[in-house]
Design an enzyme around this catalytic site. Structure first.
Site, PDB file in Angstrom:
ATOM      1  N   LYS A 135     -17.608  -0.292   5.384  1.00  0.00           N
ATOM      2  CA  LYS A 135     -17.959  -1.293   4.373  1.00  0.00           C
ATOM      3  C   LYS A 135     -19.457  -1.304   4.052  1.00  0.00           C
ATOM      4  O   LYS A 135     -19.856  -1.403   2.891  1.00  0.00           O
ATOM      5  CB  LYS A 135     -17.524  -2.676   4.875  1.00  0.00           C
ATOM      6  CG  LYS A 135     -17.750  -3.784   3.867  1.00  0.00           C
ATOM      7  CD  LYS A 135     -17.121  -5.094   4.315  1.00  0.00           C
ATOM      8  CE  LYS A 135     -17.269  -6.136   3.212  1.00  0.00           C
ATOM      9  NZ  LYS A 135     -16.587  -7.392   3.556  1.00  0.00           N
ATOM     10  N   GLU A 137       0.818  -1.221   0.000  1.00  0.00           N
ATOM     11  CA  GLU A 137       0.000   0.000   0.000  1.00  0.00           C
ATOM     12  C   GLU A 137       0.846   1.264   0.000  1.00  0.00           C
ATOM     13  O   GLU A 137       0.461   2.284  -0.573  1.00  0.00           O
ATOM     14  CB  GLU A 137      -0.948   0.018   1.201  1.00  0.00           C
ATOM     15  CG  GLU A 137      -2.100  -0.973   1.108  1.00  0.00           C
ATOM     16  CD  GLU A 137      -1.752  -2.330   1.675  1.00  0.00           C
ATOM     17  OE1 GLU A 137      -0.567  -2.581   1.980  1.00  0.00           O
ATOM     18  OE2 GLU A 137      -2.682  -3.163   1.819  1.00  0.00           O
ATOM     19  N   MET A 197      24.414   8.568   2.941  1.00  0.00           N
ATOM     20  CA  MET A 197      24.250   9.882   3.552  1.00  0.00           C
ATOM     21  C   MET A 197      24.484   9.805   5.061  1.00  0.00           C
ATOM     22  O   MET A 197      25.070  10.712   5.653  1.00  0.00           O
ATOM     23  CB  MET A 197      22.856  10.441   3.255  1.00  0.00           C
ATOM     24  CG  MET A 197      22.676  11.873   3.691  1.00  0.00           C
ATOM     25  SD  MET A 197      23.928  12.963   2.972  1.00  0.00           S
ATOM     26  CE  MET A 197      22.984  13.742   1.672  1.00  0.00           C
ATOM     27  N   PHE A 234     -12.259  -6.652  13.775  1.00  0.00           N
ATOM     28  CA  PHE A 234     -11.174  -7.160  12.935  1.00  0.00           C
ATOM     29  C   PHE A 234     -10.757  -6.106  11.909  1.00  0.00           C
ATOM     30  O   PHE A 234     -11.595  -5.561  11.203  1.00  0.00           O
ATOM     31  CB  PHE A 234     -11.624  -8.446  12.229  1.00  0.00           C
ATOM     32  CG  PHE A 234     -10.591  -8.984  11.298  1.00  0.00           C
ATOM     33  CD1 PHE A 234      -9.370  -9.459  11.774  1.00  0.00           C
ATOM     34  CD2 PHE A 234     -10.804  -9.002   9.917  1.00  0.00           C
ATOM     35  CE1 PHE A 234      -8.397  -9.947  10.916  1.00  0.00           C
ATOM     36  CE2 PHE A 234      -9.842  -9.487   9.050  1.00  0.00           C
ATOM     37  CZ  PHE A 234      -8.632  -9.963   9.555  1.00  0.00           C
ATOM     38  N   GLN A 235      -9.479  -5.838  11.883  1.00  0.00           N
ATOM     39  CA  GLN A 235      -8.897  -4.845  10.964  1.00  0.00           C
ATOM     40  C   GLN A 235      -9.486  -3.441  11.137  1.00  0.00           C
ATOM     41  O   GLN A 235      -9.559  -2.676  10.191  1.00  0.00           O
ATOM     42  CB  GLN A 235      -8.999  -5.309   9.504  1.00  0.00           C
ATOM     43  CG  GLN A 235      -8.148  -6.557   9.258  1.00  0.00           C
ATOM     44  CD  GLN A 235      -7.949  -6.871   7.786  1.00  0.00           C
ATOM     45  OE1 GLN A 235      -8.775  -6.531   6.948  1.00  0.00           O
ATOM     46  NE2 GLN A 235      -6.830  -7.520   7.483  1.00  0.00           N
TER      47      GLN A 235
HETATM   48  C1  TPP Z   1      12.306   5.556   5.497  1.00  0.00           C
HETATM   49  C2  TPP Z   1      13.573   6.201   5.890  1.00  0.00           C
HETATM   50  N1  TPP Z   1      14.366   5.632   6.830  1.00  0.00           N
HETATM   51  C3  TPP Z   1      15.541   6.209   7.175  1.00  0.00           C
HETATM   52  C4  TPP Z   1      15.951   7.372   6.601  1.00  0.00           C
HETATM   53  C5  TPP Z   1      17.272   8.037   7.025  1.00  0.00           C
HETATM   54  N2  TPP Z   1      18.216   8.084   5.888  1.00  0.00           N
HETATM   55  C6  TPP Z   1      18.383   9.195   5.145  1.00  0.00           C
HETATM   56  S1  TPP Z   1      19.475   8.979   3.914  1.00  0.00           S
HETATM   57  C7  TPP Z   1      19.779   7.399   4.373  1.00  0.00           C
HETATM   58  C8  TPP Z   1      20.755   6.558   3.619  1.00  0.00           C
HETATM   59  C9  TPP Z   1      20.293   6.208   2.272  1.00  0.00           C
HETATM   60  O1  TPP Z   1      21.140   5.240   1.731  1.00  0.00           O
HETATM   61  P1  TPP Z   1      21.081   4.842   0.216  1.00  0.00           P
HETATM   62  O2  TPP Z   1      19.686   4.657  -0.219  1.00  0.00           O
HETATM   63  O3  TPP Z   1      21.993   3.703  -0.002  1.00  0.00           O
HETATM   64  O4  TPP Z   1      21.590   6.143  -0.525  1.00  0.00           O
HETATM   65  P2  TPP Z   1      23.004   6.884  -0.516  1.00  0.00           P
HETATM   66  O5  TPP Z   1      22.940   7.911   0.562  1.00  0.00           O
HETATM   67  O6  TPP Z   1      24.059   5.842  -0.276  1.00  0.00           O
HETATM   68  O7  TPP Z   1      23.086   7.488  -1.873  1.00  0.00           O
HETATM   69  C10 TPP Z   1      19.014   7.060   5.486  1.00  0.00           C
HETATM   70  C11 TPP Z   1      19.072   5.754   6.171  1.00  0.00           C
HETATM   71  C12 TPP Z   1      15.087   7.950   5.637  1.00  0.00           C
HETATM   72  N3  TPP Z   1      15.368   9.107   5.033  1.00  0.00           N
HETATM   73  N4  TPP Z   1      13.933   7.328   5.293  1.00  0.00           N
END
Ligand code: TPP
Lengths: 159, 569
Positions: B162, B50, B473, B112-113
């Site tokens: 529903k 979803e 990052m 439920f749900q």
């Molecule tokens: C759903 C979610 N969980 C955690 C984060 C925190 N976060 C921001 S950037 C990042 C790393 C992303 O890694 P990747 O997709 O490998 O991209 P890169 O930075 O290596 O290009 C994380 C964990 C986020 N933005 N969104």
């Protein structure tokens, strides 16, 4: 720029009377970290709207955000940040029957109230007045050993 | 006409001109799905989660400017949709999500749900509705679409029990809505606009600060006109990339935490900020007390609550950017563009001093090279989505975005897992365009099940994975601010990307050289199938410039001018 400090404010919010509208308003305060001191709400007679009175604290900037954010809620029709207002609050206080009833009656009368119920063990006094005076009344009532105090929250109207 | 609640939902979607709906069925919404089966007014795409359905609807909305529609069932179906709603809410994307709810008689019984969808979604929707009777359903559907697209746009949830979807009643879809408490202001105040124009005429170092609101308002032609006429330099936020067009000489680039030197210096030195549809996000402003310290501020925004929320504003203008600019531009007839010549020259020198550059390498692929190469090979023709992380910032910095709605990413919420489903939504909207999701080895796994969706429906989205074997990052912050303690960011363990794509009906490429990259991209476009391009990039590359969180914009960590590859920088 003048330094802005937290001040007590009273806001009236006129809302469409639809389900969960009060939840929307209070959730906004909770979610954005604003503070609610008191809250009263009732339908506006002969309309499909309700009047919510909120007593809050904040500096000018916070108040501006509160009013703007309230305005953004879809069912909010009007937000009035009161400046010139008449405000009233009600309080009910329960005392043991053994206390000096005539003193209590005289005290309540001095604050626009009186004794409204006398039971076997307890007597209930009511006061409706400006919030500041309600506070004074509660302070003065302390010497008669009140066992329960219920404040009603502020209602306000522009003068 | 007499019809069931479920039919009313379908009829409303058709009446609103929606061509594609994304969703996932379940008990509480089955009657609606039964009607979807019978109708042919719109297409339904079954995503495999979803969250992805909502992101796909979001991508569709961002690419087209129309309302995106997603449909989910009650309980877990709805809770899975919440991240999608929050993502759309933070970026003001017009969207309607329809969720099934347990029957009216069961509401409040922990059935439920059952989950309080309206309660959960309150802080992440523009508005939401729990439908309480069949009679109000047509009106609520009409209002939902209207609220989604009017004023400051946003996602709207319609939660339908529903039993209401089976009940039969009169369907009279309203032509117009009447919500007395909702009256957005579109037309900026004429006096305020005049004052702002005077300020522009008096300024020596004005700067146009362009945000996502310009895209939402489709005001980019007017923004370009305004810049052209006055020759005022321009900075764009992450959400506004593409508004000015990559080749426009007045564009300094992106500003903020990963903005370039000239843009951030321009904001630090300007004497008049002309903010159009931008909301002064903390990723843009850095330390507030140092932000545009010498400037007066003109702030145009459709949402009054955005104005003066974070910075003091001298010329507040509440209104739709398009309508405000239509009034403002003719008033600027007298302005002499030479007036700002000296200012433009200062900024040009800043840009020459520290251009948006990186050090390329022949031994290892640099992620910035991939972005620039994509720009050269598919440039203006492609729609680019992204996930969240370093790859997103490199894309924003280095891709030559030439038009608005070409760049689709989660700015406000920063949602990993957004890019792939959003790309699916964008590709459904523009099947003839190349749609590329620029992603990371972390992000792509967050909605990789959509490979199956894309393969089944033949939605050939290209996922370019900038694979640094890191949550890059976060690793970058650990490098700078946590003494290289790479706590839980090392992604040395990897799936077999090619096999993974193939297992789900797509194709995969492992890319380790520049030549392989070119060949893979060419093949991917020719094959016309959903794919993973797993591109091995330099592991320890950092996104620069960088303003450390909470720092002043002019205190940027800048890229090294000459640099060897590898970790030690
Ligand atoms: C759903 C979610 N969980 C955690 C984060 C925190 N976060 C921001 S950037 C990042 C790393 C992303 O890694 P990747 O997709 O490998 O991209 P890169 O930075 O290596 O290009 C994380 C964990 C986020 N933005 N969104």
């Amino acid at each position: 720029m003048a330094k802005s400090t937290d001040e007590r404010r009273v806001i009236s919010v006129v809302v469409m009377n639809e389900s969960s509208v009060l939840a929307r308003v209070t959730a906004l305060f909770a979610g954005r970290g604003y503070n609610i001191e008191s809250l009263t709400v009732a339908p506006i007679p002969e309309s499909d709207m309700s009047h919510i009175t909120i007593e809050t604290k904040g500096n000018a900037k916070v108040m501006e955000q509160i009013t703007k954010q309230l305005h953004k809620l879809i069912p909010v029709y009007k937000v009035i940040e009161h400046e010139e207002m008449v405000e009233k609050e009600m309080v009910l206080i329960k005392f043991p029957i053994a206390e000096n009833l005539s003193d209590i009656a005289a005290l309540a009368a001095a604050y626009n109230g009186g004794i409204v119920n006398v039971g076997k063990e307890m007597v209930v006094a009511q006061v409706a007045d400006e919030p500041k005076r309600v506070k004074h009344f509660i302070e003065a009532a302390q010497r008669y050993n009140p066992c329960e105090i219920v404040r009603g929250g502020v209602v306000a109207i522009e003068r | 006409m007499q019809m069931s609640g479920a039919q009313m939902v379908c009829e409303a979607i058709i009446a609103e001109g929606i061509k594609t709906v994304f969703g996932y069925p379940g008990g509480a919404i089955m009657h609606v799905y039964d009607e979807i089966y019978k109708q042919d007014g719109f297409e339904h795409i079954l995503t495999r989660h979803e969250q992805a359905a909502v992101h796909a609807a979001d991508g569709y909305a961002r690419a087209t400017g129309e309302v995106g529609v997603a449909m989910v069932t009650s309980g877990p179906g709805f809770t899975n949709a919440v991240t999608g709603l929050a993502t759309a809410y933070m970026d003001s994307i017009p969207m309607v999500v329809i969720s099934g709810q347990v029957p009216l008689s069961l509401i409040g019984t922990d059935g439920f749900q059952e989950i309080d969808a309206v309660g959960i979604s309150r802080p992440c929707t523009k508005h939401n509705f729990l439908v309480r009777s069949l009679e109000e359903l047509p009106r609520i559907l009409k209002e939902a679409f209207y609220l989604a697209r009017s004023g400051r746009p946003g996602p709207i949830l319609v939660d339908i029990p529903k039993d209401i979807t089976v009940e039969v009643g009169e369907f009279d879809y309203p032509e117009s809505v009447n919500i007395p408490s909702y009256k957005p202001t579109y037309k900026g105040n004429a006096r305020q606009i005049e004052k702002a124009v005077d300020a522009i005429k008096k300024a020596k170092k004005p700067l146009l600060y362009i945000g996502g609101g310009v895209v939402l308002s489709n005001a980019y032609e007017l923004v370009r006109q305004l810049a052209e006429k006055t020759q005022i330099p321009v900075v764009e936020t992450l959400m506004a990339r593409g508004v000015m067009g990559a080749k426009n000489p007045l564009l300094l680039g992106m500003l903020g935490m990963h903005g370039n030197y000239a843009s951030n210096m321009a904001m630090s030195e300007t004497d008049l900020v002309i903010s159009l549809g931008a909301r002064f996000d903390d990723r843009v402003t850095g330390k507030l007390s140092e932000f545009a310290k010498y400037a007066d501020i003109i702030h145009v925004d459709i949402d009054p609550a955005n104005i003066a929320k974070l910075v003091d504003v001298d010329y507040p203008i509440v209104g739709d950017v398009t309508q405000v600019l239509e009034k403002m531009i003719p008033l600027l007839d007298g302005v002499n563009p030479d007036r700002y010549q000296a200012w433009r020259e200062i900024l040009k020198r800043y840009d020459e001093l520290h251009p948006q550059a990186y050090v390329d390498s022949d031994e290892v692929i640099k992620p910035q090279w991939v972005i620039e190469r994509l720009g050269e090979l598919v440039g203006e023709d492609a729609i680019i989505t992204s996930d969240v992380g370093q790859h997103q910032m490199w894309a924003a910095q280095h891709y030559p975005f030439d038009r608005p709605r070409q760049w689709i990413n989660s700015g406000g919420l920063g949602t990993m897992g957004f890019g792939f489903p959003a790309a699916i939504g964008a590709k459904k909207a523009y099947p003839e365009k190349t749609v590329i999701n620029i992603t990371g080895d972390g992000s792509i796994l967050m909605n990789m099940q959509e490979l199956v969706t894309a393969a089944e429906y033949k939605i050939p989205v290209i996922n370019v994975i900038l694979n640094n074997h890191f949550l890059g990052m976060v690793r970058q912050w650990q490098t700078f601010f946590y003494e290289k303690r790479y706590s839980e960011t090392d992604l040395t363990f990897q799936p077999n990307w090619k096999a993974l794509a193939e297992a789900c009906g797509g194709i995969g490429y492992d890319v380790t050289t520049k030549e392989e990259f070119d060949a893979a991209l060419e093949d991917a476009i020719k094959q016309d199938k959903v794919c993973f391009m797993n591109v091995a990039v330099n592991r320890f590359e950092n996104v620069l410039p960088m303003v450390p969180a909470g720092g002043a914009l002019f205190n940027m960590m800048l890229p090294p001018k000459i640099e060897k590859d590898g970790e030690e920088k």
